[in-house]
Design an enzyme around this catalytic site. Structure first.
Site, PDB file in Angstrom:
ATOM      1  N   ALA A  53     -19.840  -2.348   3.674  1.00  0.00           N
ATOM      2  CA  ALA A  53     -20.714  -3.315   4.336  1.00  0.00           C
ATOM      3  C   ALA A  53     -20.621  -4.677   3.673  1.00  0.00           C
ATOM      4  O   ALA A  53     -20.691  -5.716   4.342  1.00  0.00           O
ATOM      5  CB  ALA A  53     -22.155  -2.816   4.304  1.00  0.00           C
ATOM      6  N   GLU A 107       0.852  -1.198   0.000  1.00  0.00           N
ATOM      7  CA  GLU A 107       0.000   0.000   0.000  1.00  0.00           C
ATOM      8  C   GLU A 107       0.884   1.244   0.000  1.00  0.00           C
ATOM      9  O   GLU A 107       1.667   1.449   0.930  1.00  0.00           O
ATOM     10  CB  GLU A 107      -0.912   0.003   1.229  1.00  0.00           C
ATOM     11  CG  GLU A 107      -1.692   1.294   1.437  1.00  0.00           C
ATOM     12  CD  GLU A 107      -2.535   1.694   0.237  1.00  0.00           C
ATOM     13  OE1 GLU A 107      -2.355   2.824  -0.280  1.00  0.00           O
ATOM     14  OE2 GLU A 107      -3.357   0.877  -0.208  1.00  0.00           O
ATOM     15  N   ASP A 158     -13.808  -3.916  -4.171  1.00  0.00           N
ATOM     16  CA  ASP A 158     -14.125  -3.153  -5.379  1.00  0.00           C
ATOM     17  C   ASP A 158     -13.681  -3.788  -6.680  1.00  0.00           C
ATOM     18  O   ASP A 158     -14.366  -3.686  -7.692  1.00  0.00           O
ATOM     19  CB  ASP A 158     -13.525  -1.746  -5.269  1.00  0.00           C
ATOM     20  CG  ASP A 158     -14.154  -0.928  -4.156  1.00  0.00           C
ATOM     21  OD1 ASP A 158     -15.208  -1.353  -3.647  1.00  0.00           O
ATOM     22  OD2 ASP A 158     -13.596   0.113  -3.797  1.00  0.00           O
ATOM     23  N   GLN A 196     -14.447   6.612   3.848  1.00  0.00           N
ATOM     24  CA  GLN A 196     -15.168   7.295   2.782  1.00  0.00           C
ATOM     25  C   GLN A 196     -16.693   7.304   2.930  1.00  0.00           C
ATOM     26  O   GLN A 196     -17.347   8.205   2.391  1.00  0.00           O
ATOM     27  CB  GLN A 196     -14.776   6.704   1.430  1.00  0.00           C
ATOM     28  CG  GLN A 196     -13.312   6.938   1.097  1.00  0.00           C
ATOM     29  CD  GLN A 196     -12.929   6.440  -0.283  1.00  0.00           C
ATOM     30  OE1 GLN A 196     -13.745   6.352  -1.189  1.00  0.00           O
ATOM     31  NE2 GLN A 196     -11.671   6.095  -0.452  1.00  0.00           N
ATOM     32  N   LYS A 246     -20.521  -2.382  -4.404  1.00  0.00           N
ATOM     33  CA  LYS A 246     -19.154  -2.178  -3.937  1.00  0.00           C
ATOM     34  C   LYS A 246     -19.187  -1.268  -2.710  1.00  0.00           C
ATOM     35  O   LYS A 246     -19.004  -0.055  -2.801  1.00  0.00           O
ATOM     36  CB  LYS A 246     -18.303  -1.592  -5.062  1.00  0.00           C
ATOM     37  CG  LYS A 246     -18.215  -2.507  -6.287  1.00  0.00           C
ATOM     38  CD  LYS A 246     -17.347  -1.915  -7.383  1.00  0.00           C
ATOM     39  CE  LYS A 246     -17.342  -2.794  -8.615  1.00  0.00           C
ATOM     40  NZ  LYS A 246     -16.776  -4.141  -8.374  1.00  0.00           N
ATOM     41  N   THR A 247     -19.434  -1.875  -1.550  1.00  0.00           N
ATOM     42  CA  THR A 247     -19.548  -1.111  -0.312  1.00  0.00           C
ATOM     43  C   THR A 247     -18.709  -1.749   0.788  1.00  0.00           C
ATOM     44  O   THR A 247     -18.386  -2.947   0.743  1.00  0.00           O
ATOM     45  CB  THR A 247     -21.011  -1.038   0.174  1.00  0.00           C
ATOM     46  OG1 THR A 247     -21.431  -2.366   0.576  1.00  0.00           O
ATOM     47  CG2 THR A 247     -21.931  -0.531  -0.922  1.00  0.00           C
ATOM     48  N   CYS A 292     -26.590  -0.560   1.795  1.00  0.00           N
ATOM     49  CA  CYS A 292     -26.409   0.829   1.379  1.00  0.00           C
ATOM     50  C   CYS A 292     -27.186   1.728   2.322  1.00  0.00           C
ATOM     51  O   CYS A 292     -28.424   1.727   2.292  1.00  0.00           O
ATOM     52  CB  CYS A 292     -26.894   1.007  -0.058  1.00  0.00           C
ATOM     53  SG  CYS A 292     -26.621   2.672  -0.713  1.00  0.00           S
ATOM     54  N   CYS A 349     -20.595   2.272  -3.811  1.00  0.00           N
ATOM     55  CA  CYS A 349     -21.922   2.540  -3.253  1.00  0.00           C
ATOM     56  C   CYS A 349     -22.818   3.224  -4.276  1.00  0.00           C
ATOM     57  O   CYS A 349     -22.833   4.453  -4.387  1.00  0.00           O
ATOM     58  CB  CYS A 349     -21.850   3.373  -1.986  1.00  0.00           C
ATOM     59  SG  CYS A 349     -23.447   3.458  -1.153  1.00  0.00           S
TER      60      CYS A 349
END
Length: 476
Positions: free
Chosen positions: A380, A77, A369, A85, A377-378, A413, A201
């Site tokens: 959660a 990373e 993602d 976000q 793509k969340t 969401c 999201c």
């Protein structure tokens, strides 16, 4: 690797202590000088290598370490900062501090993980190798691919030049600018839209619309404002129970919905968003634009709660003139992923939708993602995906077989519908409404309805769980 090295080092030290002449001493010390090189070579191989220090990467690493299911975990990373976000929607509406969404990457990186502060540039899965920009190649026993999305503004010409400037904003890229645009809006056409690519999201472009509409009422500009939501979809939301609630919100807020609208270009200078229709137009231009004499011929599958805003036509394209524009950037997997042998034809890491194991390379997994998982793509969704990836890797290490757990496509969401109100859309691969039983602890009987307790969960509860539980490898 550690045990043989320790044995070798002990032997070298013993030999050095027992030398009887200069020649022998020189020979043994030469081995000692080689130690840094050997350590460096050993450090380029890791039992589990993770690409990405976002939600997915950190969660998998933290759970592997917390549950003692791995001896050696490394994360590639390059970023110094980790962002929460999901709170950027609230930042864009002026009700959350942007600085509180950011923490040093070092503070969320699991202490027992090796942080490779570099950028991944490619894969050689046949040789279990990942290439990096500065530190060379790293090898692995198991690989987890979770680098997050990249933006490709070439997919919507003009948007890259216009975004985050003037009256064009996006919570995805600069939520502070979104708040400035909303605060300074003086009336006219407020257009909220999104590209046809997958985005983080999918409900985010409409969340900020509901909050902006509320602020417009507070600031006094709502009577001279038309609020539009243009989407390539055919419904406001794919889960029926949630869609029913959102349509009531749309009615209450007097919002114009425009379906089948594929965003293809943005003219920032003239303030026009250009669309192509996702369905054949059979009744002429009046299905998407109307005047005083032809409003009756509007096609309701294209329009809901029609507003006569300015629309230009250029061939088969329709341009909505805006006074403010909020959108999401067109999103794709990063180039080094798209150009790798790991992806399917659509450019996403090709994994089994239930196990997240790569379809060709069994020691590679992907979640979040960039995976090909057909769900939202969340964060959660990642909350449910990470434990399954961890279980699969753990079982593979122990038995050479994958685990028995199966991912059903769960995602959620949090749809903020007003200041102080929220709907929580939870669903699986089949868009079945699947509310978490834990919500009953918050005295919430039906999360498909607006509730102030859900707002409190969004603003206070979820950030706490994120930083203190999810990022620490705890089960939530």
């Amino acid at each position: 690797m550690v045990r043989p090295f320790a044995v070798w080092l002990r032997q070298v030290v013993w030999n050095a202590a027992c030398v009887t002449n200069v020649t022998e001493m020189t020979h043994n010390y030469a081995y000692i000088y080689e130690i840094p090189k050997i350590i460096l070579q050993m450090s380029t191989h890791h039992q589990i290598l993770i690409i990405g220090g976002g939600t997915a990467g950190i969660m998998v690493a933290a759970q592997l370490i917390e549950q003692k299911k791995a001896k050696d975990v490394a994360i590639i990373e390059p970023s110094d900062t980790h962002y929460y976000q999901p709170a950027w929607t609230l930042v864009g509406a002026g009700t959350y501090d942007y600085d509180k969404t950011a923490r040093p990457m070092s503070s969320v990186m699991p202490k027992k993980a090796t942080w490779i502060k570099d950028r991944a540039t490619g894969f050689d899965p046949e040789n279990n190798t990942v290439h990096t920009a500065k530190q060379g190649d790293f090898t692995y026993d198991y690989l987890v691919v979770a680098p997050g999305l990249a933006y490709d503004f070439s997919l919507v010409p003009g948007l890259g030049d216009a975004i985050d400037k003037g009256v064009v904003c996006s919570n995805y890229t600069d939520p502070k600018h979104t708040w400035e645009v909303i605060k300074n809006f003086k009336g006219g056409t407020a257009l909220f839209t999104q590209p046809t690519t997958p985005i983080k999201c999918g409900g985010a472009p409409q969340k900020i619309m509901y909050l902006a509409e509320s602020y417009f009422r507070k600031s006094g500009v709502r009577p001279k404002t038309d609020v539009l939501f243009a989407t390539s979809g055919t419904v406001i939301f794919g889960v029926k129970q949630v869609a029913k609630t959102l349509m009531k919100v749309v009615d209450r807020k007097d919002i114009n919905l425009r379906f089948y609208h594929k965003l293809v270009a943005v003219d920032g200078e003239k303030q026009i968003a250009w669309y192509e229709m996702g369905k054949d137009i059979t009744a002429g231009g009046c299905v998407v634009m109307s005047g005083e004499d032809d409003s009756e011929c509007l096609d309701e599958s294209f329009q809901y709660n029609y507003k006569d805003v300015e629309v230009s036509q250029d061939g088969d394209r329709y341009g909505i003139h805006y006074d403010m524009l909020h959108t999401a950037p067109p999103s794709v997997a990063p180039q080094f992923v798209r150009e790798s042998p790991l992806v399917n034809e659509a450019g996403w890491v090709d994994v089994d939708p239930k196990t997240m194991q790569h379809k060709k390379y069994p020691n590679i997994f992907s979640l979040g993602d960039v995976s090909s998982l057909p769900t939202a793509k969340t964060g959660a969704a990642i909350r449910k995906q990470a434990p399954i990836v961890v279980d699969n890797i753990d079982t593979l290490i122990k038995t050479k077989h994958k685990g028995n757990k199966s991912y059903n496509g769960y995602s959620s969401c949090p749809l903020v519908t007003d200041y102080g109100k929220m709907v929580l859309a939870e669903f699986d691969y089949n868009n079945n409404f699947t509310p978490d039983p834990k919500l009953k602890n918050l005295l919430i009987k039906d999360s498909s309805k607006e509730h102030w307790r859900l707002w409190m969960l969004k603003k206070y509860g979820l950030p706490y769980l994120y930083w203190n539980k999810m990022m620490k490898g705890k089960d939530v």
